[in-house]
Design a protein around this motif. Structure first.
Motif, PDB file in Angstrom:
ATOM      1  N   PHE A   1      35.318  26.727  31.614  1.00 45.24           N
ATOM      2  CA  PHE A   1      35.910  26.335  32.885  1.00 45.24           C
ATOM      3  C   PHE A   1      35.004  26.796  34.018  1.00 45.24           C
ATOM      4  O   PHE A   1      35.220  27.858  34.606  1.00 45.24           O
ATOM      5  CB  PHE A   1      37.305  26.946  33.045  1.00 45.24           C
ATOM      6  CG  PHE A   1      38.303  26.448  32.040  1.00 45.24           C
ATOM      7  CD1 PHE A   1      38.981  25.258  32.252  1.00 45.24           C
ATOM      8  CD2 PHE A   1      38.550  27.164  30.881  1.00 45.24           C
ATOM      9  CE1 PHE A   1      39.901  24.791  31.329  1.00 45.24           C
ATOM     10  CE2 PHE A   1      39.473  26.706  29.950  1.00 45.24           C
ATOM     11  CZ  PHE A   1      40.153  25.514  30.175  1.00 45.24           C
ATOM     12  N   PRO A   2      33.948  26.026  34.342  1.00 44.37           N
ATOM     13  CA  PRO A   2      33.059  26.424  35.444  1.00 44.37           C
ATOM     14  C   PRO A   2      33.761  26.286  36.788  1.00 44.37           C
ATOM     15  O   PRO A   2      34.573  25.378  36.988  1.00 44.37           O
ATOM     16  CB  PRO A   2      31.884  25.456  35.315  1.00 44.37           C
ATOM     17  CG  PRO A   2      32.414  24.283  34.563  1.00 44.37           C
ATOM     18  CD  PRO A   2      33.547  24.791  33.707  1.00 44.37           C
ATOM     19  N   PHE A   3      33.460  27.192  37.695  1.00 42.88           N
ATOM     20  CA  PHE A   3      34.033  27.154  39.050  1.00 42.88           C
ATOM     21  C   PHE A   3      33.075  27.826  40.005  1.00 42.88           C
ATOM     22  O   PHE A   3      32.071  28.413  39.599  1.00 42.88           O
ATOM     23  CB  PHE A   3      35.415  27.832  39.084  1.00 42.88           C
ATOM     24  CG  PHE A   3      35.371  29.314  38.858  1.00 42.88           C
ATOM     25  CD1 PHE A   3      35.417  30.192  39.922  1.00 42.88           C
ATOM     26  CD2 PHE A   3      35.282  29.830  37.572  1.00 42.88           C
ATOM     27  CE1 PHE A   3      35.374  31.572  39.711  1.00 42.88           C
ATOM     28  CE2 PHE A   3      35.237  31.189  37.354  1.00 42.88           C
ATOM     29  CZ  PHE A   3      35.277  32.060  38.428  1.00 42.88           C
ATOM     30  N   ARG A   4      33.377  27.739  41.293  1.00 44.49           N
ATOM     31  CA  ARG A   4      32.557  28.356  42.343  1.00 44.49           C
ATOM     32  C   ARG A   4      33.474  29.089  43.313  1.00 44.49           C
ATOM     33  O   ARG A   4      34.632  28.708  43.466  1.00 44.49           O
ATOM     34  CB  ARG A   4      31.764  27.285  43.100  1.00 44.49           C
ATOM     35  CG  ARG A   4      30.818  26.502  42.221  1.00 44.49           C
ATOM     36  CD  ARG A   4      30.216  25.313  42.978  1.00 44.49           C
ATOM     37  NE  ARG A   4      29.585  24.389  42.072  1.00 44.49           N
ATOM     38  CZ  ARG A   4      28.306  24.433  41.710  1.00 44.49           C
ATOM     39  NH1 ARG A   4      27.524  25.372  42.193  1.00 44.49           N
ATOM     40  NH2 ARG A   4      27.811  23.542  40.871  1.00 44.49           N
ATOM     41  N   LEU A   5      32.932  30.107  43.970  1.00 44.41           N
ATOM     42  CA  LEU A   5      33.695  30.875  44.961  1.00 44.41           C
ATOM     43  C   LEU A   5      32.949  30.919  46.287  1.00 44.41           C
ATOM     44  O   LEU A   5      31.717  30.999  46.309  1.00 44.41           O
ATOM     45  CB  LEU A   5      33.905  32.317  44.477  1.00 44.41           C
ATOM     46  CG  LEU A   5      34.800  32.528  43.266  1.00 44.41           C
ATOM     47  CD1 LEU A   5      34.735  33.981  42.825  1.00 44.41           C
ATOM     48  CD2 LEU A   5      36.224  32.124  43.580  1.00 44.41           C
ATOM     49  N   ASN A   6      33.690  30.889  47.377  1.00 44.44           N
ATOM     50  CA  ASN A   6      33.141  31.190  48.703  1.00 44.44           C
ATOM     51  C   ASN A   6      33.352  32.658  49.027  1.00 44.44           C
ATOM     52  O   ASN A   6      32.600  33.241  49.786  1.00 44.44           O
ATOM     53  CB  ASN A   6      33.821  30.347  49.787  1.00 44.44           C
ATOM     54  CG  ASN A   6      33.091  29.056  50.046  1.00 44.44           C
ATOM     55  OD1 ASN A   6      31.924  28.902  49.716  1.00 44.44           O
ATOM     56  ND2 ASN A   6      33.792  28.098  50.632  1.00 44.44           N
TER      57      ASN A   6
END
Length: 159
Positions: A115-120
């Motif tokens: 489950f790839p994701f990105r964060l700010n």
């Protein structure tokens, strides 16, 4: 002779107990995050591994998205992202309880899902997972869930 057989019998029981404990420790659900430091908006390839002898069920938020430069991308996820603020963990506004499109997903024994994701957000983070042992196609993903198990990843830094 009776003393020796008693000691051997007790020793064998301890060895068997340790082997049983070791096998139960290796059979587990794990969250794998390959690195300990990520830049904001860098892709974080979180993996959910089911190393138990039976399937598990997780709730995946299908409407989840992550920032990618000037755009956003769809990033379905079963994880809650938590940030450590002065020793207290708080949930960021994402995860399978946010929104209304969470669906139960089964992860078979010995299988994994990425489950790839990105964060700010920046700071010390971890992922939290709520799951059920066994196949639960009727799992209640939106609302209080009974019988769930809880798991947290190792911490990582964003920023």
């Amino acid at each position: 002779m009776a003393y020796t057989s008693t000691v051997l019998s007790t020793s064998i029981k301890w060895v068997l107990a340790l082997l049983l404990l070791a096998s139960s420790l290796s059979a587990q659900v794990r969250i794998i995050i390959p690195k300990r430091h990520y830049q904001p908006q860098e892709q974080i390839p979180a993996k959910l591994e089911n190393q138990t002898s039976q399937p598990i069920t997780v709730c995946v938020q299908l409407g989840q998205s992550s920032p990618k430069g000037d755009t956003i991308e769809s990033t379905p996820s079963p994880f809650f992202v938590e940030r450590n603020d002065n020793g207290k963990w708080s949930v960021l506004l994402n995860g399978p309880d946010i929104g209304r499109n969470s669906q139960p997903v089964e992860v078979d024994s010995g299988k994994s899902l990425e489950f790839p994701f990105r964060l700010n957000d920046e700071g010390t983070m971890r992922l939290r997972l709520d799951y059920w042992i066994g196949s639960r196609p009727d799992a209640r993903c939106n609302g209080p869930a009974k019988g769930t198990k809880h798991l947290s990843s190792e911490t990582f830094i964003s920023g």
